[in-house]
Design an enzyme around this catalytic site. Structure first.
Site, PDB file in Angstrom:
ATOM      1  N   HIS A   4      44.176  43.414  40.222  1.00  0.00           N
ATOM      2  CA  HIS A   4      44.013  43.297  41.677  1.00  0.00           C
ATOM      3  C   HIS A   4      43.145  44.432  42.222  1.00  0.00           C
ATOM      4  O   HIS A   4      42.178  44.188  42.961  1.00  0.00           O
ATOM      5  CB  HIS A   4      45.393  43.328  42.343  1.00  0.00           C
ATOM      6  CG  HIS A   4      45.347  43.148  43.827  1.00  0.00           C
ATOM      7  ND1 HIS A   4      45.449  41.914  44.427  1.00  0.00           N
ATOM      8  CD2 HIS A   4      45.192  44.041  44.844  1.00  0.00           C
ATOM      9  CE1 HIS A   4      45.355  42.048  45.744  1.00  0.00           C
ATOM     10  NE2 HIS A   4      45.213  43.331  46.018  1.00  0.00           N
ATOM     11  N   GLU A   5      43.485  45.658  41.852  1.00  0.00           N
ATOM     12  CA  GLU A   5      42.728  46.808  42.363  1.00  0.00           C
ATOM     13  C   GLU A   5      41.327  46.870  41.771  1.00  0.00           C
ATOM     14  O   GLU A   5      40.393  47.350  42.417  1.00  0.00           O
ATOM     15  CB  GLU A   5      43.483  48.107  42.090  1.00  0.00           C
ATOM     16  CG  GLU A   5      44.870  48.183  42.718  1.00  0.00           C
ATOM     17  CD  GLU A   5      44.866  47.925  44.217  1.00  0.00           C
ATOM     18  OE1 GLU A   5      43.845  48.197  44.878  1.00  0.00           O
ATOM     19  OE2 GLU A   5      45.886  47.422  44.740  1.00  0.00           O
ATOM     20  N   HIS A  47      38.996  44.948  44.058  1.00  0.00           N
ATOM     21  CA  HIS A  47      38.555  45.756  45.202  1.00  0.00           C
ATOM     22  C   HIS A  47      37.521  46.793  44.760  1.00  0.00           C
ATOM     23  O   HIS A  47      36.492  46.989  45.417  1.00  0.00           O
ATOM     24  CB  HIS A  47      39.748  46.493  45.819  1.00  0.00           C
ATOM     25  CG  HIS A  47      40.758  45.591  46.466  1.00  0.00           C
ATOM     26  ND1 HIS A  47      40.413  44.560  47.312  1.00  0.00           N
ATOM     27  CD2 HIS A  47      42.121  45.592  46.410  1.00  0.00           C
ATOM     28  CE1 HIS A  47      41.515  43.955  47.746  1.00  0.00           C
ATOM     29  NE2 HIS A  47      42.555  44.557  47.196  1.00  0.00           N
TER      30      HIS A  47
END
Length: 372
Positions: A18-19, A22
């Site tokens: 997920h990170e 980003h």
């Protein structure tokens, strides 16, 4: 593999992916990244590479990417950014670029699920529950028609039946309609006519519906069918869509009151399920990671301030009105969002405590010396 190791692996993979979404999109859009954190709270270990500090923190339930122009829950104005930082500031990018960076986290969760579903199918094939009958209910349409245990359904009304699910779908939609079955019995094909009767049942989401049933159980026999890589990719995408639709529907039904809020699970339930999945083998653990990854992606897209979906909502409003939203109002919204998330987490932990109350009591009794 222990439950602790399983949950560490599951959370580690999900948070990192997920990170990473980003992080990579921020770099692609020319935004400086100050910190990449796996976990929350006090730092366990960390190192710096270039402008970015990479950190592993104490609390494993979360993570974040801190970009130039971001200051925790305080909403900064573009005017507060130093002149030399404006070129790589998140706040100085347009709404579309900021939206892409924020949406990349959930998008990577969906992509992870797709990759894992595809890999599982390539490695193990597609599991098909064959349409073979188990127990036949007494006084049922199936018993009256002459079905017996171990009959394997070949076709219904001339349509070839490959899986149990195909058979169930036809029967459920044919309440009161005469169906002509061809079954394989001891190497021979037998023709049997049966009319499904209407029965009320509950879906997996708890809704009561009326469906057609003939009164047969599944024999539970599964075969693995190997597929080529091209079909595996298609199947991976299809499974990702199916699970996404199911989870979204579950959330909607929860808001409608059809699904009980008691179904919300917290860290103990997640750890328990991860341990069981790992105990069932690597492929089952990968399947579990895929489903939880989709869950994480969808939850993050909810329009709640603090979550990615809340930020996307702010950016959409900004794009419509043509100017940034009021700083103070955004800060208030962020704190409200934190409150909502805190309440949901508290509710999930309470549900966990109720689910595992006996185990928790036994744990503390052992600590203080009581025999159990």
């Amino acid at each position: 593999m222990t439950t602790l190791a399983s949950i560490v692996i599951v959370l580690g993979v999900l948070i990192f992916v997920h990170e990473l979404g980003h992080f990579l999109f921020a770099k692609w859009m020319g935004v400086g990244v100050l910190k990449f954190s796996m976990g929350l709270g006090p730092k366990l270990v960390g190192w710096k590479w270039g402008e970015t500090e990479y950190v592993i923190s104490v609390i494993p339930f979360g993570g974040f990417v801190k970009m130039v122009g971001q200051e925790d829950l305080k909403v900064q104005s573009p005017d507060e950014i130093k002149e030399e930082d404006k070129e790589k500031s998140f706040l100085h990018k347009g709404p579309l670029k900021r939206s892409a960076i924020v949406a990349a986290g959930p998008a990577f969760n969906f992509f992870l699920a797709f990759v894992l579903f595809t890999a599982i199918v390539i490695a193990d094939g597609i599991h098909i529950n064959i349409p073979q009958l188990g127990e036949i209910a007494e006084n049922s349409p199936a018993a009256a028609a002459g079905f017996i245990k171990d009959d394997r359904v070949v076709s219904i009304n001339g349509k070839l039946i490959k899986s149990w699910d195909e058979m169930v779908e036809i029967v459920r939609e044919s309440s009161g309609k005469r169906l002509m079955f061809i079954v394989e019995r001891e190497g021979k094909q037998v023709e049997i006519a049966a009319t499904p009767e209407t029965k009320k049942t509950k879906t997996i989401l708890g809704e009561e519906i009326a469906v057609g049933q003939i009164g047969v159980m599944n024999a539970g026999k599964v075969i693995a069918e190997k597929v080529n890589p091209v079909y595996a990719v298609y199947y991976g995408a299809l499974e990702t869509w199916r699970w996404s639709s199911f989870i979204v529907m579950g959330i909607i039904k929860m808001f409608q009151g059809v699904v009980s809020l008691k179904e919300i699970g917290g860290p103990m339930l997640l750890a328990d399920m991860a341990g069981k999945a790992a105990g069932a083998g690597v492929l089952n653990l990968l399947m579990f990671i895929s489903i939880v990854s989709i869950n994480l992606g969808i939850i993050n897209l909810l329009p709640i301030p603090v979550l990615d979906g809340g930020h996307l909502l702010f950016f959409a409003i900004e794009g419509i009105i043509g100017k940034p939203l009021d700083q103070r109002k955004m800060e208030i919204a962020q704190w409200i969002g934190m409150g909502i998330i805190g309440l949901l987490m508290a509710f999930a932990i309470i549900n966990d405590a109720m689910r595992y109350s006996d185990g928790i009591l036994n744990f503390f009794r052992k600590i203080i010396g009581y025999s159990v």
